[in-house]
Design a protein around this motif. Sequence first.
Motif, PDB file in Angstrom:
ATOM      1  N   LEU A 176     -40.740 -17.736 -39.609  1.00 21.43           N
ATOM      2  CA  LEU A 176     -40.292 -18.508 -38.648  1.00 21.43           C
ATOM      3  C   LEU A 176     -39.984 -19.199 -36.903  1.00 21.43           C
ATOM      4  CD1 LEU A 176     -36.813 -16.194 -39.345  1.00 21.43           C
ATOM      5  CD2 LEU A 176     -37.804 -18.715 -40.894  1.00 21.43           C
ATOM      6  N   PRO A 177     -39.975 -19.859 -36.640  1.00 20.64           N
ATOM      7  CA  PRO A 177     -40.575 -20.249 -35.139  1.00 20.64           C
ATOM      8  C   PRO A 177     -39.955 -19.242 -34.095  1.00 20.64           C
ATOM      9  CG  PRO A 177     -39.535 -22.351 -36.404  1.00 20.64           C
ATOM     10  CD  PRO A 177     -38.717 -20.991 -37.158  1.00 20.64           C
ATOM     11  N   LYS A 178     -41.091 -19.178 -33.456  1.00 18.20           N
ATOM     12  CA  LYS A 178     -40.730 -18.200 -33.003  1.00 18.20           C
ATOM     13  C   LYS A 178     -41.068 -16.539 -32.836  1.00 18.20           C
ATOM     14  CE  LYS A 178     -40.490 -20.820 -29.903  1.00 18.20           C
ATOM     15  NZ  LYS A 178     -41.629 -22.075 -28.657  1.00 18.20           N
ATOM     16  N   GLY A 179     -41.005 -16.597 -34.430  1.00 12.59           N
ATOM     17  CA  GLY A 179     -40.953 -15.023 -34.820  1.00 12.59           C
ATOM     18  C   GLY A 179     -42.559 -14.468 -34.852  1.00 12.59           C
TER      19      GLY A 179
ATOM     20  N   LEU B 264     -49.374 -12.938 -33.252  1.00 13.61           N
ATOM     21  CA  LEU B 264     -49.054 -14.119 -32.697  1.00 13.61           C
ATOM     22  C   LEU B 264     -48.054 -14.365 -33.018  1.00 13.61           C
ATOM     23  CD1 LEU B 264     -52.128 -16.161 -33.821  1.00 13.61           C
ATOM     24  CD2 LEU B 264     -52.292 -15.090 -31.958  1.00 13.61           C
ATOM     25  N   THR B 265     -47.327 -14.955 -32.140  1.00 13.49           N
ATOM     26  CA  THR B 265     -45.776 -15.732 -32.257  1.00 13.49           C
ATOM     27  C   THR B 265     -46.270 -17.240 -32.574  1.00 13.49           C
ATOM     28  OG1 THR B 265     -45.744 -14.585 -29.798  1.00 13.49           O
ATOM     29  CG2 THR B 265     -43.909 -16.788 -30.307  1.00 13.49           C
ATOM     30  N   LEU B 266     -45.079 -17.821 -33.342  1.00  9.39           N
ATOM     31  CA  LEU B 266     -45.185 -18.934 -34.250  1.00  9.39           C
ATOM     32  C   LEU B 266     -44.909 -20.117 -33.553  1.00  9.39           C
ATOM     33  CD1 LEU B 266     -44.733 -17.272 -37.695  1.00  9.39           C
ATOM     34  CD2 LEU B 266     -45.926 -18.821 -37.356  1.00  9.39           C
ATOM     35  N   GLY B 267     -45.438 -21.478 -33.804  1.00  8.76           N
ATOM     36  CA  GLY B 267     -44.598 -22.141 -33.080  1.00  8.76           C
ATOM     37  C   GLY B 267     -43.997 -23.136 -34.257  1.00  8.76           C
ATOM     38  N   LYS B 268     -44.417 -24.034 -34.197  1.00 10.64           N
ATOM     39  CA  LYS B 268     -43.765 -25.781 -34.712  1.00 10.64           C
ATOM     40  C   LYS B 268     -43.961 -24.442 -36.436  1.00 10.64           C
ATOM     41  CE  LYS B 268     -44.663 -29.125 -31.912  1.00 10.64           C
ATOM     42  NZ  LYS B 268     -44.807 -30.536 -32.069  1.00 10.64           N
ATOM     43  N   VAL B 269     -42.962 -24.645 -37.087  1.00  8.42           N
ATOM     44  CA  VAL B 269     -43.298 -24.602 -38.678  1.00  8.42           C
ATOM     45  C   VAL B 269     -42.847 -25.754 -39.368  1.00  8.42           C
ATOM     46  CG1 VAL B 269     -42.270 -23.407 -40.107  1.00  8.42           C
ATOM     47  CG2 VAL B 269     -42.820 -22.692 -38.313  1.00  8.42           C
TER      48      VAL B 269
END
Length: 204
Positions: free
Chosen positions: A134-137, A146-151
Motif C-alpha cells: 500500500l502507498p506509504k506503507g 523502505l517506504t512504498l511510493g506509487k502502487v
Amino acid sequence: MFTGIIQAKVKIKHIVKQTGLWQFAMEFGDELRENLNHGASVAHNGVCLTVAKQDQQAVYFDVMQETLAVTNLADCCAGDVVNIERALKFGDELGGHVLSGHVHATATLVSRVANESNSTLRFECDAGWMKYILPKGFISIDGASLTLGKVGTNWFEVYLIPETRVLTTLDEKAVGSRYNIEIDSQTQAIVDTVERVLAAKNIS
C-alpha cells in the motif's frame, strides 16, 4: 528479528552446491564478526540464515532447498555482493521496521529512473501479494526497510536516497533482476483480518 537497516555489503567468497543444500562462504570483516557465535542469525538480502561455522577465511551459512526456491539467493554466484544485517539485540535502536527475515516472494526490477541525488525503482510482483503493498506503507526489499511510493495493479515503486544507494546493493542490479521482498507483518494481519470479517458477514 531484524530492522531492515543494512549494516554492510558483503562478498560471497564461494558457494558449495549439494543436492538440496548450498553453503555460502561469506567474507565478513572484523566488525561483523564481533561476538558472532555459532547458530547466530544473520540476514542475507533479507533472508535469515544461521551461522554454521567460521574460520579465518570466512563465515559459512547453509541454505536449504526451500529457501533457494523462494528467494534470489539461488541467483547468487561467487563474487556477488549481498546486503547483510545481524539480528536485532535487546536495546538496539529500531531504525527501520520489524522484520522476521522470512521472505515472502521475489519482485522483478522493471525500471530505474536515476539522477545524481536519488533514484526511483519500479518492481513487478505476483498480484496475490499486492493487497498487502500500500502507498506509504513499509516493505523490505533485499533486506532494506523502505517506504512504498506509487502502487499499481501488479507493480510498486520505492525511492532511494543517497545513503541507501551507497550502503545497499539496491541500485546496483540490472533491470530484470529479482529482489527478495518481505511484506509488513502488521499490514498483512490487518488485511487478512478484514477479509475474514467481510467473508463471515457474507456467509451470515
